[in-house]
Design a protein around this motif. Structure first.
Motif, mmCIF file in Angstrom:
data_model
loop_
_atom_site.group_PDB
_atom_site.id
_atom_site.type_symbol
_atom_site.label_atom_id
_atom_site.label_comp_id
_atom_site.label_asym_id
_atom_site.label_seq_id
_atom_site.Cartn_x
_atom_site.Cartn_y
_atom_site.Cartn_z
ATOM 1 N N LEU A 203 0.837 -1.205 0.000
ATOM 2 C CA LEU A 203 0.000 0.000 0.000
ATOM 3 C C LEU A 203 0.868 1.248 0.000
ATOM 4 C CD1 LEU A 203 -2.652 1.592 0.352
ATOM 5 C CD2 LEU A 203 -2.513 1.105 2.819
ATOM 6 N N ILE A 204 1.884 1.259 0.835
ATOM 7 C CA ILE A 204 2.797 2.403 0.900
ATOM 8 C C ILE A 204 3.471 2.614 -0.448
ATOM 9 C CG2 ILE A 204 5.011 3.150 1.870
ATOM 10 C CD1 ILE A 204 4.038 1.953 4.550
ATOM 11 N N LYS A 214 5.165 11.293 3.109
ATOM 12 C CA LYS A 214 5.101 11.366 4.569
ATOM 13 C C LYS A 214 4.021 10.414 5.071
ATOM 14 C CE LYS A 214 6.522 16.235 4.596
ATOM 15 N NZ LYS A 214 6.240 17.610 5.086
ATOM 16 N N PHE A 215 4.452 9.359 5.732
ATOM 17 C CA PHE A 215 3.530 8.293 6.119
ATOM 18 C C PHE A 215 3.431 8.152 7.635
ATOM 19 C CE2 PHE A 215 5.148 7.267 1.929
ATOM 20 C CZ PHE A 215 4.006 6.878 1.236
ATOM 21 N N ALA A 216 2.207 8.201 8.149
ATOM 22 C CA ALA A 216 1.918 7.931 9.557
ATOM 23 C C ALA A 216 1.032 6.687 9.592
ATOM 24 C CB ALA A 216 1.207 9.112 10.205
ATOM 25 N N ASP A 260 10.609 1.149 10.448
ATOM 26 C CA ASP A 260 11.924 1.686 10.794
ATOM 27 C C ASP A 260 12.946 1.502 9.677
ATOM 28 O OD1 ASP A 260 11.122 2.592 13.268
ATOM 29 O OD2 ASP A 260 11.806 0.806 14.348
ATOM 30 N N ASN A 261 12.680 0.520 8.810
ATOM 31 C CA ASN A 261 13.659 0.179 7.770
ATOM 32 C C ASN A 261 13.245 0.596 6.364
ATOM 33 O OD1 ASN A 261 15.388 -1.179 9.647
ATOM 34 N ND2 ASN A 261 13.986 -2.927 9.609
ATOM 35 N N LEU A 262 12.103 1.282 6.239
ATOM 36 C CA LEU A 262 11.582 1.568 4.900
ATOM 37 C C LEU A 262 12.247 2.751 4.210
ATOM 38 C CD1 LEU A 262 7.727 0.919 4.969
ATOM 39 C CD2 LEU A 262 9.579 -0.550 4.165
ATOM 40 N N GLY A 268 13.759 9.463 0.162
ATOM 41 C CA GLY A 268 13.076 10.735 0.300
ATOM 42 C C GLY A 268 11.802 10.685 1.107
ATOM 43 N N ALA A 269 11.391 9.488 1.518
ATOM 44 C CA ALA A 269 10.156 9.346 2.286
ATOM 45 C C ALA A 269 10.440 9.294 3.788
ATOM 46 C CB ALA A 269 9.401 8.088 1.865
#
Length: 344
Positions: A203-204, A214-216, A260-262, A268-269
């Motif tokens: 999905l990300i 920017k992902f929360a 944590d590893n993405l 850039g994310a």
């Protein structure tokens, strides 16, 4: 009504603030986009042929005007409060709301669908919008946004500086695995939670390829402590159901570690994990500290609360699966600060 309550356990308008500005107020957040399930849904299920919708009284009892909007609670929900905390708008409108104004597009909308999940089966058995179809809605949104702002560069700025809020996994575990057992014969809990993390990453990636940066990403609630889980047949003492909680905790830990590893995978994310499990468990274990009285029952719409309670602010949960507005209000301030610190 009982079928709606069972689905609710399993499943787990609008203020215009103008076009996104270059400074984006006091932060670098241009907009908020929400994906996933009923924790974030602000009305996308209203026109679907599904029992998993809540556009009827007493839902929305404490909302502006006391009207039901399709939000799974007594008032505003988590996505509304995050949008307000980021200085964007007081209410995050549903993208599938036919009255959605073009003026609201630049500062974000909600694509989430109550009852949905990462697993395609989860959405299909309830007739709601799967997360992949929510991404398709986002693609349509971008086209519409470009027509509103009239400049591809401005559109790209809004997309890249927005926060992408995701809540998924609750229904996959609560419904598809433990309630319908659709996946239980195929996977162990460790195997299924691994799949959920992989699907979250997919999905990300879909959103990243469309410009998201920017992902929360939210973990699941303490699923075994929801009123619906406590009310299962044979649970006379209404204690938290241990197996659902263990699966939720396992998924959350794997999800947090993966996020944590993405950054290396998606240059850039930025990524942050939002813990929903422990803050809600804190309210459940120490309710008096925040003025709550009842943690085991929902205020409304459960077999033991057919007549809604008089004061929802005394309850941690509104119905069999969803926190009250006050619960969200209690846990969101620290989350908003973390989003600002990590993503803005």
């Amino acid at each position: 009504m009982l079928s709606k309550m069972l689905l609710a356990f399993s499943s787990i308008c609008v203020f215009h603030v103008g076009f996104a500005q270059q400074s984006y107020g006091n932060s670098t957040v241009s907009a908020l986009f929400a994906y996933g399930d009923s924790i974030l849904d602000t009305g996308n299920n209203n026109l679907l042929l599904t029992l998993t919708k809540v556009n009827f009284f007493p839902y929305g009892r404490n909302f502006v005007g006391g009207r039901p909007t399709g939000r799974f609670g007594n008032g505003r929900v988590f996505s509304d409060m995050i949008a307000e905390g980021l200085g964007l708008k007081t209410l995050l409108p549903a993208y599938r709301d036919p009255t959605l104004s073009d003026d609201d597009l630049p500062t974000g909308v909600c694509f989430a669908s109550g009852g949905s999940g990462l697993d395609a089966i989860t959405a299909r058995i309830q007739g709601v919008i799967w997360v992949s179809d929510q991404v398709n809605d986002f693609q349509n949104y971008i086209t519409r946004l470009n027509g509103v702002v009239g400049d591809q560069e401005k559109t790209n700025q809004i997309i890249s500086n927005a926060v992408y809020l995701i809540s998924a996994g609750n229904n996959d575990i609560a419904i598809t695995y433990f309630t319908t057992m659709t996946r239980r014969f195929q996977y162990t809990v460790p195997g299924y939670t691994d799949l959920l993390v992989t699907w979250t990453r997919d999905l990300i990636k879909s959103l990243y390829d469309m410009g998201a940066r920017k992902f929360a990403v939210m973990g699941t609630l303490p699923l075994g402590c929801l009123p619906g889980a406590r009310s299962m047949i044979g649970n006379v003492l209404k204690i938290c159901e241990v197996f659902s909680n263990q699966a939720a905790d396992m998924f959350n830990k794997k999800l947090s570690a993966d996020l944590d590893n993405l950054s290396a995978t998606f240059p850039g994310a930025k990524f942050m994990y939002i813990d929903m499990y422990n803050p809600l468990l804190g309210l459940i274990n120490n309710p008096q500290a925040n003025g709550f009285i009842d943690v085991t029952d929902g205020c409304c719409c459960t077999p033991t609360s057919i007549i809604p309670c008089l004061d929802a602010s005394q309850y941690v949960f509104w119905d069999v699966a969803h926190p009250t507005e006050k619960s969200y209000q209690t846990i969101t301030p620290s989350i908003i600060e973390a989003i600002k610190e990590n993503l803005a």
